[in-house]
Motif scaffolding. Structure first.
Motif, mmCIF file in Angstrom:
data_model
loop_
_atom_site.group_PDB
_atom_site.id
_atom_site.type_symbol
_atom_site.label_atom_id
_atom_site.label_comp_id
_atom_site.label_asym_id
_atom_site.label_seq_id
_atom_site.Cartn_x
_atom_site.Cartn_y
_atom_site.Cartn_z
ATOM 1 N N ILE A 1 0.916 -1.371 -0.003
ATOM 2 C CA ILE A 1 -0.202 0.200 -0.108
ATOM 3 C C ILE A 1 0.867 1.026 0.066
ATOM 4 O O ILE A 1 1.791 1.370 0.880
ATOM 5 C CB ILE A 1 -0.887 0.087 1.124
ATOM 6 N N THR A 2 0.664 2.147 -0.926
ATOM 7 C CA THR A 2 1.497 3.302 -1.015
ATOM 8 C C THR A 2 0.509 4.516 -1.384
ATOM 9 O O THR A 2 -0.266 4.118 -2.407
ATOM 10 C CB THR A 2 2.729 3.174 -1.943
ATOM 11 N N GLY A 3 0.434 5.686 -0.905
ATOM 12 C CA GLY A 3 -0.093 6.643 -1.403
ATOM 13 C C GLY A 3 -0.201 7.873 -0.663
ATOM 14 O O GLY A 3 0.829 8.024 0.021
ATOM 15 N N VAL A 4 -1.108 8.813 -0.626
ATOM 16 C CA VAL A 4 -1.325 10.037 0.225
ATOM 17 C C VAL A 4 -2.299 10.040 1.221
ATOM 18 O O VAL A 4 -3.452 10.104 0.696
ATOM 19 C CB VAL A 4 -1.187 11.276 -0.750
ATOM 20 N N ALA A 5 -2.010 9.965 2.358
ATOM 21 C CA ALA A 5 -3.167 9.784 3.482
ATOM 22 C C ALA A 5 -3.571 10.996 4.046
ATOM 23 O O ALA A 5 -4.430 11.421 4.552
ATOM 24 C CB ALA A 5 -2.737 8.881 4.517
ATOM 25 N N GLY A 6 -2.504 12.158 3.610
ATOM 26 C CA GLY A 6 -2.848 13.699 4.016
ATOM 27 C C GLY A 6 -1.942 13.817 5.477
ATOM 28 O O GLY A 6 -1.520 12.889 5.980
ATOM 29 N N PRO A 7 -2.119 15.044 5.872
ATOM 30 C CA PRO A 7 -3.044 16.160 5.365
ATOM 31 C C PRO A 7 -2.795 16.848 4.069
ATOM 32 O O PRO A 7 -3.699 17.763 3.637
ATOM 33 C CB PRO A 7 -3.252 17.044 6.639
ATOM 34 N N ALA A 8 -1.693 17.120 3.672
ATOM 35 C CA ALA A 8 -1.092 17.596 2.506
ATOM 36 C C ALA A 8 -0.587 16.518 1.240
ATOM 37 O O ALA A 8 -0.347 15.282 1.550
ATOM 38 C CB ALA A 8 -0.010 18.484 3.089
ATOM 39 N N GLU A 9 -0.714 17.145 0.292
ATOM 40 C CA GLU A 9 -0.369 16.535 -0.906
ATOM 41 C C GLU A 9 1.251 15.912 -0.966
ATOM 42 O O GLU A 9 2.040 16.424 -0.088
ATOM 43 C CB GLU A 9 -0.621 17.024 -2.269
ATOM 44 N N SER A 10 1.677 15.029 -1.767
ATOM 45 C CA SER A 10 2.802 14.419 -1.701
ATOM 46 C C SER A 10 3.108 14.188 -3.125
ATOM 47 O O SER A 10 2.410 13.509 -3.771
ATOM 48 C CB SER A 10 3.084 13.233 -0.722
ATOM 49 N N GLU A 11 4.523 14.628 -3.386
ATOM 50 C CA GLU A 11 5.199 14.536 -4.921
ATOM 51 C C GLU A 11 4.180 15.103 -6.042
ATOM 52 O O GLU A 11 3.898 14.450 -6.844
ATOM 53 C CB GLU A 11 5.053 12.809 -5.144
ATOM 54 N N GLY A 12 3.476 16.240 -5.318
ATOM 55 C CA GLY A 12 2.350 16.790 -6.176
ATOM 56 C C GLY A 12 1.024 16.176 -6.410
ATOM 57 O O GLY A 12 0.290 16.123 -7.581
#
Length: 419
Positions: free
Chosen positions: A355-366
């Motif tokens: 599992i990989t992704g953006v859980a927040g609170p801010a964006e990552s890697e755009g």
């Protein structure tokens, strides 16, 4: 019958603990056909507890108390109710024997205040506490029924399901008991599930269908009244078969177990093993699996490769894949696939998940919050990669991502064919 739930405890008013008892009891009373119109929370104050009793008695036939049965001076539920009813308190001997043995077995001196847990209102039915020390009470006085249960959920639930439920069914005065079956679903939301089942829900009379939702899972309780268990089973089986025809691909259990336990059971049944590599979920997958007793036979372990350096050093993913101009990045389908494949190879497991992704609170890697990739690598099969666009808080995104990969693993293990 109309009921009111009265939770006693200043700690509830201060927000120090959450009143999960009310939620549990409301659901179970609904299963019994008892309407809960009010829920009250009152502090450890005799005057206010008495006022709560008087108010509840004016609008309910059944008053269920949780809490205030312990050994301290602020545990007042029995004292106040006994005074309100004009009755004395006595000791329930089996409960007293258990309390005395509890302290003797541990070599601890028992102070007199501990005896308060064995007190019972004169004329009440004592409800023995299998999971604790405080005895519960059940009594029917002048048309009003009173049910006193302990506050800790681990004590309240078994007492309610045992002696309290037996007493309550007797008070309902029906010779036809209620039978229920719980169905658990994943990979489908509550509103979608309800939409698919509308033909059954709109026409329901007996059995009845009641949905309950939590993050990543949905439950349905199918209930019926029948003279015998065999008659109930026939009626429930017929309705469950109709439900399976509509949404059987999402039905992972016909009992109250979480999705992760269903997955572990299938791994055990098929003799398979799995391993995990997590990034944005931060080890939540591993936590849920290891919460299942005995899962070490099916779960080899997992790694939390939260940074690119850890993905590189522990899983051997090239830095050129993770960083630099034109690189897919850590949050990508290809990285998710690599994570699952590498961790599976390292452990020599049948399944590797990532599992990989953006859980927040801010964006990552755009990339936006809620973008999550998960992968399922299988021995001698192509790796399966999925993209999700999730909404909600950081914790909700993590839970939904973990439940999604668990559902995909359940599918790969042939879970639908087992139901």
């Amino acid at each position: 019958m109309k009921a009111e739930i009265i939770a006693v405890g200043t700690e509830l008013l201060l927000g120090q603990i959450v009143n999960t008892n009310a939620q549990y009891l409301s659901r179970r009373l609904a299963d019994l056909g008892i309407d809960v119109y009010y829920q009250t929370v009152v502090g450890d104050n005799p005057k206010r507890i008495r006022n709560a009793i008087e108010t509840a008695r004016s609008r309910a036939d059944l008053l269920l108390f949780t809490g205030g049965l312990g050994p301290t001076q602020d545990d007042l539920t029995k004292d106040v109710l006994a005074d309100y009813l004009g009755r004395e308190l006595t000791y329930d001997q089996p409960s007293m024997d258990k309390i005395v043995a509890f302290f003797q077995d541990r070599g601890i001196h028992m102070v007199d205040s501990n005896k308060r847990q064995a007190t019972s209102i004169v004329g009440a039915v004592p409800l023995f506490n299998e999971a604790g020390l405080a005895v519960g009470n059940a009594l029917h006085v002048d048309g009003t029924r009173y049910l006193l249960l302990p506050g800790p959920p681990r004590e309240m639930k078994p007492m309610f399901e045992g002696p309290a439920l037996t007493w309550l069914l007797g008070e309902l005065g029906t010779a036809i008991p209620l039978y229920s079956r719980l169905l658990k679903f994943a990979g489908i939301g509550e509103s979608k599930l309800e939409h698919e089942l509308l033909p059954l829900i709109e026409g329901q009379t007996d059995p009845t269908i009641a949905p309950y939702a939590k993050e990543g899972e949905v439950a349905i309780r199918v209930s019926t009244k029948a003279a015998t268990a065999m008659e109930a089973q026939t009626k429930l089986d017929d309705t469950v078969d109709k439900i399976k025809q509509l949404v059987g691909a999402h039905l992972f259990a016909q009992e109250d177990i979480p999705l992760e336990e269903a997955v572990v059971r299938l791994l055990r049944l098929t003799g398979r093993t799995m391993v995990s590599a997590e990034s944005c979920s931060g080890g939540m997958f591993a936590e849920l699996i290891t919460n299942i007793p005995g899962s070490s036979g099916e779960y080899a372990g997992g790694v939390v490769t939260y940074t690119n350096m850890m993905k590189h050093q522990l899983l051997g993913i090239p830095m050129s894949q993770l960083e630099g101009d034109g690189a897919p990045g850590a949050i990508s389908e290809s990285t998710a696939a690599m994570m699952a494949e590498r961790v599976r190879e390292i452990a020599d497991a049948d399944y590797g998940i990532s599992i990989t992704g953006v859980a927040g609170p801010a964006e990552s890697e755009g990339k936006p919050v809620g973008l999550v990739y998960y992968a399922l690598a299988q021995r001698s099969k192509p790796t399966d990669v999925h993209t999700m666009h999730l909404s909600g808080t950081r914790d909700i995104i993590r839970v939904r991502a973990v439940k999604a990969v668990l559902y995909r693993l359940w599918q790969a293990l042939g879970g639908a064919e087992q139901q």
